[in-house]
Design a protein around this motif. Structure first.
Motif, PDB file in Angstrom:
ATOM      1  N   SER A 113      29.600  -3.502  36.864  1.00  0.00           N
ATOM      2  CA  SER A 113      28.433  -2.878  37.204  1.00  0.00           C
ATOM      3  C   SER A 113      28.846  -1.462  37.044  1.00  0.00           C
ATOM      4  CB  SER A 113      27.907  -3.088  38.587  1.00  0.00           C
ATOM      5  OG  SER A 113      26.856  -2.493  38.958  1.00  0.00           O
ATOM      6  N   SER A 117      33.150   1.667  35.641  1.00  0.00           N
ATOM      7  CA  SER A 117      32.224   0.397  36.255  1.00  0.00           C
ATOM      8  C   SER A 117      33.122  -0.152  37.139  1.00  0.00           C
ATOM      9  CB  SER A 117      32.205  -0.500  35.049  1.00  0.00           C
ATOM     10  OG  SER A 117      31.042  -0.100  34.204  1.00  0.00           O
ATOM     11  N   ARG A 127      21.919  -2.688  35.404  1.00  0.00           N
ATOM     12  CA  ARG A 127      22.793  -2.534  36.364  1.00  0.00           C
ATOM     13  C   ARG A 127      24.052  -3.712  36.280  1.00  0.00           C
ATOM     14  NH1 ARG A 127      18.892  -2.641  41.784  1.00  0.00           N
ATOM     15  NH2 ARG A 127      17.564  -1.009  40.845  1.00  0.00           N
ATOM     16  N   VAL A 128      23.959  -4.761  35.514  1.00  0.00           N
ATOM     17  CA  VAL A 128      25.034  -5.516  35.423  1.00  0.00           C
ATOM     18  C   VAL A 128      25.491  -6.271  34.236  1.00  0.00           C
ATOM     19  CG1 VAL A 128      23.794  -7.523  36.128  1.00  0.00           C
ATOM     20  CG2 VAL A 128      26.059  -7.590  36.823  1.00  0.00           C
TER      21      VAL A 128
END
Length: 126
Positions: free
Chosen positions: A107, A54, A32-33
């Motif tokens: 993300s 992103s 996710r990140v």
């Protein structure tokens, strides 16, 4: 839970720019990140660029500089937060006499190794 020790934090660098890869695809299983801490020396910049798939959030920790946007520049200083959507053109120029530092949250995650000339396995003392 996932714990990332200091020795797992890589440092990527270009002239005048250093990026500590705090949480990224090489030291985390997060889907996710990516989180980085970036330092830009006085007079240096991160050129305009974009991330097609992103979004990115920058949190200014110290110093001041200029956001380099597609067709303009905008002051960016300690305490400010900016969010770039997918495809937004962005960069940063440190036009001050002090180091500019910010946290970047991206993300979904990106491995930023492609954007830097050097990778150092030892984390600089902070």
């Amino acid at each position: 839970m996932e714990f990332i020790s200091r020795n797992e934090i890589k440092v990527l660098s270009n002239p005048g720019v250093q990026s500590l890869q705090l949480l990224n695809p090489k030291n985390s299983t997060s889907k996710r990140v990516t989180i980085t801490r970036v330092s830009v020396q006085p007079g240096f910049e991160q050129p305009r660029h974009k991330h097609d798939a992103s979004e990115q959030i920058w949190i200014a920790l110290s110093g001041r500089g200029l956001l380099l946007l597609e067709n303009s520049e905008k002051p960016f200083s300690s305490g400010d937060v900016v969010r770039f959507e997918d495809g937004d053109i962005h960069g940063l120029k440190n036009d001050s006499q002090a180091v500019f530092e910010y946290i970047s949250v991206t993300s979904p995650p990106i491995d930023f190794g492609y954007a830097y000339k050097e990778e150092n396995g030892e984390r600089n003392a902070r």
